[in-house]
Scaffold this active site. Structure first.
Site: not given
Length: 154
Positions: A31-32
């Protein structure tokens, strides 16, 4: 996580399996979120431990919460959310006197949260999802759009 002096509230939809298992926001390693919000505030959040990440967000006037209070879901995809009970967003916003903007992390968050905050004086910002499942947009474009959060923190 919402301190009374928060100026920006970032809303996800519902934590995924990795986040629920770890009891942490945005725990999936791909997840960024931490990269994107870190870029918006000029901090390398991804290199910090979780408690330091949260402390940095709090110090910068950012709060985190979700638009879904409870639901049934198999897996982590927003499309699989069933029987969702929405979080009381307007009630939360009313407890944050310095709040200037609400940012929705992804389409599902915006679809649930925008109607609850319609008519408020808050700036409502739709952001591309930080989820690894949303790969249709290049990271550089996501970074550009997430950078708007910095406008509300000064």
């Amino acid at each position: 996580m919402a301190a009374p002096d928060a100026r920006v509230l970032i809303l996800g939809s519902l934590p995924g399996e990795a986040s629920l298992a770890a009891q942490r926001y945005y725990a999936h390693p791909q997840n960024r979120f931490w990269h994107l919000v870190g870029g918006a505030i000029g901090a390398d959040l991804a290199s910090l431990d979780y408690d330091a990440r949260l402390a940095t967000l709090k110090a910068r006037g950012i709060a985190l919460w979700d638009t879904v209070a409870s639901a049934r879901r198999s897996g982590s995809l927003d499309a699989a959310i069933r029987e969702a009970e929405h979080a009381p967003l307007a009630d939360l916003a009313a407890t944050l006197p310095h709040l200037r903007a609400v940012a929705f992390n992804g389409r599902k968050s915006a679809a649930i949260g925008r109607p609850q905050l319609a008519g408020s004086t808050l700036q409502l910002i739709d952001l591309p999802s930080s989820s690894p499942a949303y790969a249709a947009m290049p990271l550089a474009e996501k970074e550009r759009l997430w950078a708007r959060l910095g406008d509300f923190l000064g």
